[in-house]
Motif scaffolding. Sequence first.
Motif, PDB file in Angstrom:
ATOM      1  N   GLY A  36       0.854  -1.381  -0.413  1.00 30.00           N
ATOM      2  CA  GLY A  36      -0.048  -0.117   0.041  1.00 30.00           C
ATOM      3  C   GLY A  36       0.741   0.987  -0.089  1.00 30.00           C
ATOM      4  N   PRO A  37       0.222   1.996  -0.281  1.00 29.69           N
ATOM      5  CA  PRO A  37       0.931   3.629  -0.372  1.00 29.69           C
ATOM      6  C   PRO A  37       1.607   3.929   1.398  1.00 29.69           C
ATOM      7  CG  PRO A  37      -1.553   3.731   0.207  1.00 29.69           C
ATOM      8  CD  PRO A  37      -1.452   2.491   0.037  1.00 29.69           C
ATOM      9  N   LEU A  38       2.659   4.915   0.917  1.00 27.15           N
ATOM     10  CA  LEU A  38       2.995   4.961   2.596  1.00 27.15           C
ATOM     11  C   LEU A  38       2.371   6.198   3.057  1.00 27.15           C
ATOM     12  CD1 LEU A  38       7.466   6.285   1.106  1.00 27.15           C
ATOM     13  CD2 LEU A  38       5.910   3.895   2.254  1.00 27.15           C
ATOM     14  N   HIS A  39       2.615   6.555   4.473  1.00 32.84           N
ATOM     15  CA  HIS A  39       1.110   7.724   5.069  1.00 32.84           C
ATOM     16  C   HIS A  39       2.290   7.919   6.251  1.00 32.84           C
ATOM     17  CE1 HIS A  39       2.517   4.476   8.420  1.00 32.84           C
ATOM     18  NE2 HIS A  39       1.651   3.741   7.621  1.00 32.84           N
ATOM     19  N   ALA A  53       0.726  11.009   0.186  1.00 35.29           N
ATOM     20  CA  ALA A  53       0.752  11.822  -0.853  1.00 35.29           C
ATOM     21  C   ALA A  53      -0.102  12.979  -0.634  1.00 35.29           C
ATOM     22  CB  ALA A  53      -0.028  10.447  -2.419  1.00 35.29           C
ATOM     23  N   LYS A  54      -1.616  12.781   0.333  1.00 35.38           N
ATOM     24  CA  LYS A  54      -2.432  13.797   0.458  1.00 35.38           C
ATOM     25  C   LYS A  54      -1.677  15.146   1.160  1.00 35.38           C
ATOM     26  CE  LYS A  54      -6.758  14.120   2.724  1.00 35.38           C
ATOM     27  NZ  LYS A  54      -8.010  13.299   2.882  1.00 35.38           N
ATOM     28  N   PHE A  55      -0.817  14.744   1.924  1.00 31.40           N
ATOM     29  CA  PHE A  55      -0.340  15.508   2.167  1.00 31.40           C
ATOM     30  C   PHE A  55       0.445  16.108   1.463  1.00 31.40           C
ATOM     31  CE2 PHE A  55       2.773  17.774   4.844  1.00 31.40           C
ATOM     32  CZ  PHE A  55       2.610  17.949   6.339  1.00 31.40           C
ATOM     33  N   TYR A  76       6.277   0.110  -5.773  1.00 29.06           N
ATOM     34  CA  TYR A  76       7.506   0.470  -6.025  1.00 29.06           C
ATOM     35  C   TYR A  76       7.296   1.723  -6.900  1.00 29.06           C
ATOM     36  CZ  TYR A  76      11.985   0.804  -7.845  1.00 29.06           C
ATOM     37  OH  TYR A  76      13.924   0.668  -7.376  1.00 29.06           O
ATOM     38  N   LYS A  77       6.519   2.212  -7.501  1.00 29.73           N
ATOM     39  CA  LYS A  77       6.069   2.961  -8.211  1.00 29.73           C
ATOM     40  C   LYS A  77       5.756   4.553  -7.128  1.00 29.73           C
ATOM     41  CE  LYS A  77       6.647   1.874 -13.382  1.00 29.73           C
ATOM     42  NZ  LYS A  77       5.285   1.077 -14.659  1.00 29.73           N
ATOM     43  N   GLU A  78       5.086   4.100  -7.062  1.00 27.13           N
ATOM     44  CA  GLU A  78       4.369   4.677  -6.217  1.00 27.13           C
ATOM     45  C   GLU A  78       4.805   5.436  -4.818  1.00 27.13           C
ATOM     46  OE1 GLU A  78       0.683   3.548  -4.373  1.00 27.13           O
ATOM     47  OE2 GLU A  78      -0.074   2.722  -6.461  1.00 27.13           O
ATOM     48  N   HIS A  79       5.696   4.192  -4.288  1.00 28.32           N
ATOM     49  CA  HIS A  79       6.392   4.852  -3.340  1.00 28.32           C
ATOM     50  C   HIS A  79       8.105   5.529  -3.628  1.00 28.32           C
ATOM     51  CE1 HIS A  79       5.182   0.964  -0.329  1.00 28.32           C
ATOM     52  NE2 HIS A  79       4.991   2.103  -0.663  1.00 28.32           N
ATOM     53  N   ALA A  97      10.006  10.971  -2.824  1.00 30.32           N
ATOM     54  CA  ALA A  97      10.256  11.928  -3.501  1.00 30.32           C
ATOM     55  C   ALA A  97       9.442  13.691  -3.095  1.00 30.32           C
ATOM     56  CB  ALA A  97      10.814  12.314  -5.057  1.00 30.32           C
ATOM     57  N   LYS A  98       8.162  13.851  -2.618  1.00 25.73           N
ATOM     58  CA  LYS A  98       7.493  14.885  -2.718  1.00 25.73           C
ATOM     59  C   LYS A  98       8.076  15.441  -1.040  1.00 25.73           C
ATOM     60  CE  LYS A  98       3.814  13.878  -5.573  1.00 25.73           C
ATOM     61  NZ  LYS A  98       2.723  13.126  -4.918  1.00 25.73           N
ATOM     62  N   PHE A  99       8.738  14.440  -0.531  1.00 29.28           N
ATOM     63  CA  PHE A  99       9.583  14.806   0.583  1.00 29.28           C
ATOM     64  C   PHE A  99      10.929  14.757   0.886  1.00 29.28           C
ATOM     65  CE2 PHE A  99       5.572  13.626   1.681  1.00 29.28           C
ATOM     66  CZ  PHE A  99       4.651  14.081   2.809  1.00 29.28           C
ATOM     67  N   ASP A 100      11.288  15.191  -0.296  1.00 30.89           N
ATOM     68  CA  ASP A 100      12.815  15.111  -0.301  1.00 30.89           C
ATOM     69  C   ASP A 100      14.072  14.376  -0.080  1.00 30.89           C
ATOM     70  OD1 ASP A 100      12.826  18.180  -2.264  1.00 30.89           O
ATOM     71  OD2 ASP A 100      12.106  18.624   0.067  1.00 30.89           O
ATOM     72  N   ILE A 101      12.980  12.663  -0.514  1.00 30.74           N
ATOM     73  CA  ILE A 101      13.802  11.929   0.223  1.00 30.74           C
ATOM     74  C   ILE A 101      14.554  11.671  -0.233  1.00 30.74           C
ATOM     75  CG2 ILE A 101      14.158   9.777   1.271  1.00 30.74           C
ATOM     76  CD1 ILE A 101      11.883  11.244   3.275  1.00 30.74           C
ATOM     77  N   TYR A 102      15.917  10.761  -0.907  1.00 32.45           N
ATOM     78  CA  TYR A 102      16.355  10.665  -2.667  1.00 32.45           C
ATOM     79  C   TYR A 102      17.511   9.578  -1.914  1.00 32.45           C
ATOM     80  CZ  TYR A 102      14.206  13.958  -4.878  1.00 32.45           C
ATOM     81  OH  TYR A 102      12.871  15.134  -5.673  1.00 32.45           O
TER      82      TYR A 102
END
Length: 547
Positions: free
Chosen positions: A19-22, A343-345, A78-81, A86-91
């Motif tokens: 499932g998606p990351l929360h 993603a929602k945040f 995998y693609k969603e994670h 990336a949206k939280f500047d985590i690479y």
Amino acid sequence: MYYKKREILITSALPYANGPLHIGNILEHIQCDIWSRFHNLNGSLCIKVCGDDSHGTPIMLHANKIGVSPKNLIKKIYKEHLLDLAKFDIYYDNYYRTHSIENKVFICKVFKKLFRNNLIKKNVINQLFDTIENIFLPDRYIIGTCPKCFSENQYSDNCSICGACYDSLNVINPISVLSKEVPIKKKTIHYFFCLDKFYKILKFWHECKLHESVINKLKEWFIVGLKKWDISRDSPYFGFKIPNEDSKYFYVWMDAPIGYISIFNNLCMKNSNFIFSKYWKIKTNIELYHFIGKDIMYFHTLFWPSILHGINFKMPNNIFIHGFLIINNKKMSKSKGTFLTAAKFSKYLNSEYLRYYYASKLNNVLDDIDLNINDFVNKVNSDIIGKFVNILSRIIKFINTYFDNKLSKNILNFNKKIIVDFINQKYIINEYYENRQYCFVLKHIMFLCDKINFYINNQKPWILIKDNENFAFVQEICTTVINIFKILTFYIKPILPKISNNIELILNIYPLNYKNYAFLLLDHKINPYVHLVERLDENMIKNIMNI
């Protein structure tokens, strides 16, 4: 200490691919990301790897529920994670998955070596069997009451409430998820890792490496005695088959930690600068750390270091463990409106705000982190906007308006001494970063922000600028403040990387690091100010979370 070049390999616990990351998952990735950015900005080489934990029963259950194959499900997740992170500047230097050829090769090698070393045994055991579906029930196909804390509706391998690990036969009032019937006991052959043989080495490693609060939590395991650990599961199971077996698979908690090894090996295959054996051999100066939540502490502090020792690999230098995320002092819950995906945040709010808030709460102990909505709004508006960004916004307008964006050519020794004092704060701040005491990092930075805001209030450039004879003095005041703000930006950069990058653009400087953060900007042209952040509204957050 902190300017000595170190080579470090760090990992975050692998997110589960069902499932998606929360925002609870994101907590750990932010903690790990801040630490790696700190070390890299200060001259060390800190490699950060992670990936999806792609095996196990929950993936099977979810795939069946939505009508896709487990392989297609984990590809999608995998693609969603990757997008969520990336949206939280985590690479990560490499973000991969455990369902890979590399991981299959490694887990088979590890298994065979442990078997040869007499560290894996085969035993006949009783397992719960569903007579309606005619199958042995994997852990997540059984629901019951935890035998430790008596919490209901828990899976049969570990409790999500107290974190205890236990045998499925010990679950109170077990029910099959498939048939909703009470399963029977039936004999089968399983493989066991001889954890009990590592009592002395684990005790020594714990005392030398782990935080006292973690050692205290682990004492109960040594009091009752370490027991052999079941590393196999019967079919049906989504994972890798055990060599020379047709219907037995590696338990997900056997192949998931080995994923750390295979994910790094995959990086080495793609980048020749990294030599695999150099990082994992027993005698190496390279440091190894794992960032995890306390719910998986036992796997990482007992089983995982024992496996590494059993195959003659380097044991971790430390395991960094954080508490659970709770929201308004309550456990995250979809039904109660306290569950929020990453993603929602990030769709509605600046992700840097959550990075800051988590950092303001994170310490090196096991305490839970409470995301209190009122406190969250106040910290963002008061600290990031009211204290930090406010320093630049209230001063730069003078440079932009009156001095053609140019800083003064010189500053008085008095102001130079003030700047040097801020430069020397690195020793305090670096110590806090190193020990993962991010809450103290931010407290100290905010204290420094208060000091420079006090300096501005005392100098009153908005009054001085009204007299043309004070122009040079105002320019020097602003130059002093901007130089100090540059230093503060470097200190906060591991926590707020995107805002810091935008500040670097405004100041017209190269990316800040330990080599250039203390250089004085004199006779230097900056760029016009652009708005950096927006104030938060409490009602907007409550609407997003449906509180």
